[in-house]
Design a protein around this motif. Structure first.
Motif, PDB file in Angstrom:
ATOM      1  N   ASP A  30       0.816  -1.219   0.000  1.00 47.97           N
ATOM      2  CA  ASP A  30       0.000   0.000   0.000  1.00 47.97           C
ATOM      3  C   ASP A  30       0.849   1.269   0.000  1.00 47.97           C
ATOM      4  O   ASP A  30       0.509   2.246  -0.649  1.00 47.97           O
ATOM      5  CB  ASP A  30      -0.940   0.020   1.211  1.00 47.97           C
ATOM      6  N   GLY A  31       1.937   1.265   0.724  1.00 47.58           N
ATOM      7  CA  GLY A  31       2.785   2.450   0.812  1.00 47.58           C
ATOM      8  C   GLY A  31       3.477   2.806  -0.494  1.00 47.58           C
ATOM      9  O   GLY A  31       3.939   3.928  -0.666  1.00 47.58           O
ATOM     10  N   GLN A  32       3.543   1.871  -1.418  1.00 47.29           N
ATOM     11  CA  GLN A  32       4.217   2.105  -2.697  1.00 47.29           C
ATOM     12  C   GLN A  32       3.258   2.530  -3.806  1.00 47.29           C
ATOM     13  O   GLN A  32       3.692   2.813  -4.921  1.00 47.29           O
ATOM     14  CB  GLN A  32       4.953   0.838  -3.123  1.00 47.29           C
ATOM     15  N   LEU A  33       1.970   2.585  -3.520  1.00 45.40           N
ATOM     16  CA  LEU A  33       0.988   2.922  -4.546  1.00 45.40           C
ATOM     17  C   LEU A  33       1.037   4.398  -4.901  1.00 45.40           C
ATOM     18  O   LEU A  33       1.277   5.253  -4.042  1.00 45.40           O
ATOM     19  CB  LEU A  33      -0.424   2.562  -4.061  1.00 45.40           C
ATOM     20  N   THR A  34       0.786   4.688  -6.172  1.00 46.20           N
ATOM     21  CA  THR A  34       0.710   6.079  -6.629  1.00 46.20           C
ATOM     22  C   THR A  34      -0.664   6.637  -6.265  1.00 46.20           C
ATOM     23  O   THR A  34      -1.565   5.894  -5.849  1.00 46.20           O
ATOM     24  CB  THR A  34       0.896   6.159  -8.156  1.00 46.20           C
ATOM     25  N   ARG A  90     -12.761   0.146   6.618  1.00 48.05           N
ATOM     26  CA  ARG A  90     -11.472   0.444   7.252  1.00 48.05           C
ATOM     27  C   ARG A  90     -10.361   0.502   6.208  1.00 48.05           C
ATOM     28  O   ARG A  90      -9.434   1.311   6.323  1.00 48.05           O
ATOM     29  CB  ARG A  90     -11.159  -0.572   8.341  1.00 48.05           C
ATOM     30  N   ARG A  91     -10.435  -0.334   5.177  1.00 44.17           N
ATOM     31  CA  ARG A  91      -9.432  -0.292   4.100  1.00 44.17           C
ATOM     32  C   ARG A  91      -9.513   1.043   3.367  1.00 44.17           C
ATOM     33  O   ARG A  91      -8.491   1.668   3.086  1.00 44.17           O
ATOM     34  CB  ARG A  91      -9.618  -1.450   3.130  1.00 44.17           C
ATOM     35  N   ALA A  92     -10.727   1.481   3.046  1.00 48.16           N
ATOM     36  CA  ALA A  92     -10.889   2.764   2.357  1.00 48.16           C
ATOM     37  C   ALA A  92     -10.329   3.907   3.210  1.00 48.16           C
ATOM     38  O   ALA A  92      -9.661   4.813   2.683  1.00 48.16           O
ATOM     39  CB  ALA A  92     -12.356   3.003   2.019  1.00 48.16           C
ATOM     40  N   GLU A  93     -10.553   3.867   4.515  1.00 48.21           N
ATOM     41  CA  GLU A  93     -10.012   4.894   5.415  1.00 48.21           C
ATOM     42  C   GLU A  93      -8.485   4.850   5.446  1.00 48.21           C
ATOM     43  O   GLU A  93      -7.824   5.893   5.430  1.00 48.21           O
ATOM     44  CB  GLU A  93     -10.564   4.703   6.825  1.00 48.21           C
ATOM     45  N   HIS A  94      -7.931   3.644   5.503  1.00 44.53           N
ATOM     46  CA  HIS A  94      -6.472   3.479   5.507  1.00 44.53           C
ATOM     47  C   HIS A  94      -5.869   4.068   4.231  1.00 44.53           C
ATOM     48  O   HIS A  94      -4.884   4.808   4.278  1.00 44.53           O
ATOM     49  CB  HIS A  94      -6.128   1.996   5.635  1.00 44.53           C
ATOM     50  N   LEU A  95      -6.475   3.764   3.087  1.00 45.15           N
ATOM     51  CA  LEU A  95      -5.961   4.266   1.814  1.00 45.15           C
ATOM     52  C   LEU A  95      -6.127   5.780   1.702  1.00 45.15           C
ATOM     53  O   LEU A  95      -5.254   6.464   1.159  1.00 45.15           O
ATOM     54  CB  LEU A  95      -6.660   3.552   0.649  1.00 45.15           C
ATOM     55  N   ALA A  96      -7.222   6.306   2.227  1.00 44.02           N
ATOM     56  CA  ALA A  96      -7.422   7.761   2.227  1.00 44.02           C
ATOM     57  C   ALA A  96      -6.348   8.438   3.071  1.00 44.02           C
ATOM     58  O   ALA A  96      -5.857   9.529   2.719  1.00 44.02           O
ATOM     59  CB  ALA A  96      -8.813   8.103   2.729  1.00 44.02           C
ATOM     60  N   GLY A  97      -5.968   7.818   4.173  1.00 43.19           N
ATOM     61  CA  GLY A  97      -4.879   8.357   5.000  1.00 43.19           C
ATOM     62  C   GLY A  97      -3.558   8.375   4.251  1.00 43.19           C
ATOM     63  O   GLY A  97      -2.779   9.334   4.367  1.00 43.19           O
ATOM     64  N   LEU A  98      -3.307   7.324   3.465  1.00 37.11           N
ATOM     65  CA  LEU A  98      -2.087   7.295   2.661  1.00 37.11           C
ATOM     66  C   LEU A  98      -2.106   8.384   1.588  1.00 37.11           C
ATOM     67  O   LEU A  98      -1.081   9.010   1.306  1.00 37.11           O
ATOM     68  CB  LEU A  98      -1.917   5.927   1.985  1.00 37.11           C
ATOM     69  N   ALA A 100      -3.577  11.256   1.860  1.00 35.53           N
ATOM     70  CA  ALA A 100      -3.323  12.536   2.561  1.00 35.53           C
ATOM     71  C   ALA A 100      -1.823  12.688   2.848  1.00 35.53           C
ATOM     72  O   ALA A 100      -1.272  13.786   2.679  1.00 35.53           O
ATOM     73  CB  ALA A 100      -4.121  12.592   3.855  1.00 35.53           C
ATOM     74  N   LYS A 101      -1.162  11.623   3.248  1.00 31.84           N
ATOM     75  CA  LYS A 101       0.290  11.682   3.528  1.00 31.84           C
ATOM     76  C   LYS A 101       1.080  12.001   2.276  1.00 31.84           C
ATOM     77  O   LYS A 101       2.137  12.627   2.335  1.00 31.84           O
ATOM     78  CB  LYS A 101       0.775  10.369   4.119  1.00 31.84           C
ATOM     79  N   LYS A 102       0.596  11.529   1.128  1.00 28.32           N
ATOM     80  CA  LYS A 102       1.300  11.758  -0.142  1.00 28.32           C
ATOM     81  C   LYS A 102       0.872  13.063  -0.817  1.00 28.32           C
ATOM     82  O   LYS A 102       1.319  13.362  -1.902  1.00 28.32           O
ATOM     83  CB  LYS A 102       1.042  10.588  -1.094  1.00 28.32           C
ATOM     84  N   ASN A 103      -0.025  13.803  -0.147  1.00 33.96           N
ATOM     85  CA  ASN A 103      -0.542  15.069  -0.684  1.00 33.96           C
ATOM     86  C   ASN A 103      -1.189  14.877  -2.052  1.00 33.96           C
ATOM     87  O   ASN A 103      -1.003  15.683  -2.965  1.00 33.96           O
ATOM     88  CB  ASN A 103       0.560  16.126  -0.755  1.00 33.96           C
TER      89      ASN A 103
END
Length: 105
Positions: A30-34, A90-98, A100-103
């Protein structure tokens, strides 16, 4: 021995009624996704939640059969739906947080 086989068969039968997919909340990459890939994954998670909610409807063949022939199967399906919807949200929330971190826009 026959008792063990009967209990195993009963458990298999009960869980076979529960059909919605329960997704993993956090994926290993997940952390590597564009940003675009995150949008796609969020859409998938939302689709899983909607599909799971449809399984709770009494109009599905599985639920009608469970209501007529095997009431515990209906309960198992409804329980699995709750778990699937929660995991997808919860997955959708996790991805939305990522995102936000990636702007991401």
């Amino acid at each position: 021995m026959n008792k063990h086989i009967s209990v195993f068969a009963l458990l298999i039968f009960l869980t076979s009624c529960a059909t919605p997919t329960v997704v993993n909340v956090v994926g290993p990459t997940d952390g590597q996704l564009t940003c675009n890939q995150l949008d796609i994954e969020i859409a998938k998670a939302n689709r899983y939640a909607e599909d799971a909610k449809k399984e709770k409807s009494m109009g599905t063949g599985t639920n009608v059969s469970a209501l007529l022939f095997w009431l515990p199967g209906l309960w198992a399906t409804h329980k699995n739906v709750e778990e699937a919807v929660d995991a997808a949200n919860r997955r959708a929330e996790h991805l939305a947080g990522l995102k936000a971190k990636k702007n991401c826009p």
